[in-house]
Design a protein around this motif. Structure first.
Motif, PDB file in Angstrom:
ATOM      1  N   VAL A  87       0.953  -1.308  -0.036  1.00 18.73           N
ATOM      2  CA  VAL A  87      -0.124  -0.051   0.113  1.00 18.73           C
ATOM      3  C   VAL A  87       0.791   1.190  -0.054  1.00 18.73           C
ATOM      4  O   VAL A  87       0.659   2.237  -0.678  1.00 18.73           O
ATOM      5  CB  VAL A  87      -0.831   0.121   1.089  1.00 18.73           C
ATOM      6  CG1 VAL A  87      -1.855   1.167   1.140  1.00 18.73           C
ATOM      7  CG2 VAL A  87      -1.675  -1.341   1.124  1.00 18.73           C
ATOM      8  N   CYS A  88       1.969   1.088   0.879  1.00 20.25           N
ATOM      9  CA  CYS A  88       2.867   2.486   0.989  1.00 20.25           C
ATOM     10  C   CYS A  88       3.575   2.549  -0.425  1.00 20.25           C
ATOM     11  O   CYS A  88       3.698   3.862  -0.752  1.00 20.25           O
ATOM     12  CB  CYS A  88       3.949   2.160   2.089  1.00 20.25           C
ATOM     13  SG  CYS A  88       3.209   2.023   3.644  1.00 20.25           S
ATOM     14  N   ILE A 110       1.412  -5.834   2.141  1.00 18.80           N
ATOM     15  CA  ILE A 110       2.572  -6.173   2.849  1.00 18.80           C
ATOM     16  C   ILE A 110       2.189  -6.286   4.134  1.00 18.80           C
ATOM     17  O   ILE A 110       2.141  -5.247   4.938  1.00 18.80           O
ATOM     18  CB  ILE A 110       4.093  -5.357   2.543  1.00 18.80           C
ATOM     19  CG1 ILE A 110       4.277  -5.439   1.181  1.00 18.80           C
ATOM     20  CG2 ILE A 110       5.022  -5.856   3.420  1.00 18.80           C
ATOM     21  CD1 ILE A 110       5.282  -4.407   0.648  1.00 18.80           C
ATOM     22  N   GLU A 119      -6.040  -0.379   6.690  1.00 20.28           N
ATOM     23  CA  GLU A 119      -5.117   0.440   6.674  1.00 20.28           C
ATOM     24  C   GLU A 119      -5.360   1.879   5.890  1.00 20.28           C
ATOM     25  O   GLU A 119      -6.272   1.562   5.017  1.00 20.28           O
ATOM     26  CB  GLU A 119      -3.985  -0.243   5.992  1.00 20.28           C
ATOM     27  CG  GLU A 119      -2.421   0.395   5.884  1.00 20.28           C
ATOM     28  CD  GLU A 119      -1.342  -0.499   5.355  1.00 20.28           C
ATOM     29  OE1 GLU A 119      -1.559  -1.740   5.161  1.00 20.28           O
ATOM     30  OE2 GLU A 119      -0.170   0.030   5.369  1.00 20.28           O
ATOM     31  N   ASP A 137      -2.259   1.641  10.442  1.00 25.76           N
ATOM     32  CA  ASP A 137      -2.720   0.257  10.543  1.00 25.76           C
ATOM     33  C   ASP A 137      -3.929   0.116  11.704  1.00 25.76           C
ATOM     34  O   ASP A 137      -3.702   0.713  12.801  1.00 25.76           O
ATOM     35  CB  ASP A 137      -1.933  -1.069  10.832  1.00 25.76           C
ATOM     36  CG  ASP A 137      -0.882  -1.249   9.738  1.00 25.76           C
ATOM     37  OD1 ASP A 137      -1.226  -0.687   8.671  1.00 25.76           O
ATOM     38  OD2 ASP A 137       0.194  -1.831   9.764  1.00 25.76           O
TER      39      ASP A 137
HETATM   40  N1  SME Z   1       1.164  -2.791   5.129  1.00 27.31           N
HETATM   41  C1  SME Z   1       2.030  -1.631   4.423  1.00 27.31           C
HETATM   42  C2  SME Z   1       3.578  -2.218   4.956  1.00 27.31           C
HETATM   43  C3  SME Z   1       3.978  -1.148   6.087  1.00 27.31           C
HETATM   44  S1  SME Z   1       3.120  -1.919   7.709  1.00 27.31           S
HETATM   45  O1  SME Z   1       1.647  -1.748   7.815  1.00 27.31           O
HETATM   46  C4  SME Z   1       3.605  -0.985   9.078  1.00 27.31           C
HETATM   47  C5  SME Z   1       2.052  -1.902   2.963  1.00 27.31           C
HETATM   48  O2  SME Z   1       1.345  -2.887   2.603  1.00 27.31           O
HETATM   49  O3  SME Z   1       2.667  -1.222   2.161  1.00 27.31           O
END
Ligand code: SME
Length: 165
Positions: A87-88, A110, A119, A137
């Protein structure tokens, strides 16, 4: 109840609470000598204010396009997110907020914390440059509404505008 998501509710007046926190972030920026102090203080303030947050913090762009974890509050998180992944990574690329009501339904999510169910990720952009992404989150499914989106975007905008260098 076994199998039921844990986590606490958001405050009744979510929008009003965000308005107060945004003011507090503006005050903090006046005394923060650098971005680490600003991010650490904002993360602490947000985590302590909102019970529906299980993790809140920042990921910072690295030279190779990956994102490296910055100041945060919550359980131990992934150190490095590959360029464009998760997602980031999607938010770093698009520079637009992404709200994920169900992390299991987001292709490429992730999972740093297997308890995370929803999230929200907001970009911090200044003068066309991505400074960081603000990631939150929740252990609750569908925890983030438009008040969270607008509130976190206001805080991200305030942080980016006052980014101490
Ligand atoms: N879920 C995030 C990764 C970072 S953790 O949530 C702290 C993602 O998919 O980018």
């Amino acid at each position: 109840v076994q199998g039921q998501a844990s986590g606490s509710a958001a405050p009744a007046d979510r929008a009003g609470t965000y308005a107060l926190v945004t003011e507090q972030v503006a005050s903090l920026l006046e005394v923060c000598p650098g971005p680490v102090a600003a991010m650490a203080s904002a993360a602490a303030l947000l985590k302590d204010t909102f019970d529906h947050f299980s993790w809140v913090g920042f990921y910072l762009p690295a030279a190779d396009g990956s994102l490296v974890v910055g100041p945060y509050q919550g359980p131990l998180a992934c150190i490095r997110l590959p360029a464009g992944k998760g997602v980031c990574g999607a938010v770093a690329t698009s520079r637009r907020t992404v709200v994920v009501p169900d992390v299991h339904a987001f292709l490429g999510h992730i999972a740093c914390d297997t308890r995370a169910r929803s999230e929200i990720v907001v970009p911090l952009v200044k003068g066309g440059r991505l400074l960081a992404v603000l990631d939150v989150d929740s252990h609750l499914p569908d925890a983030f509404n438009t008040d969270d989106k607008h509130g976190l975007e206001a805080i991200a905008e305030r942080l980016a505008r006052g980014w101490p260098t």
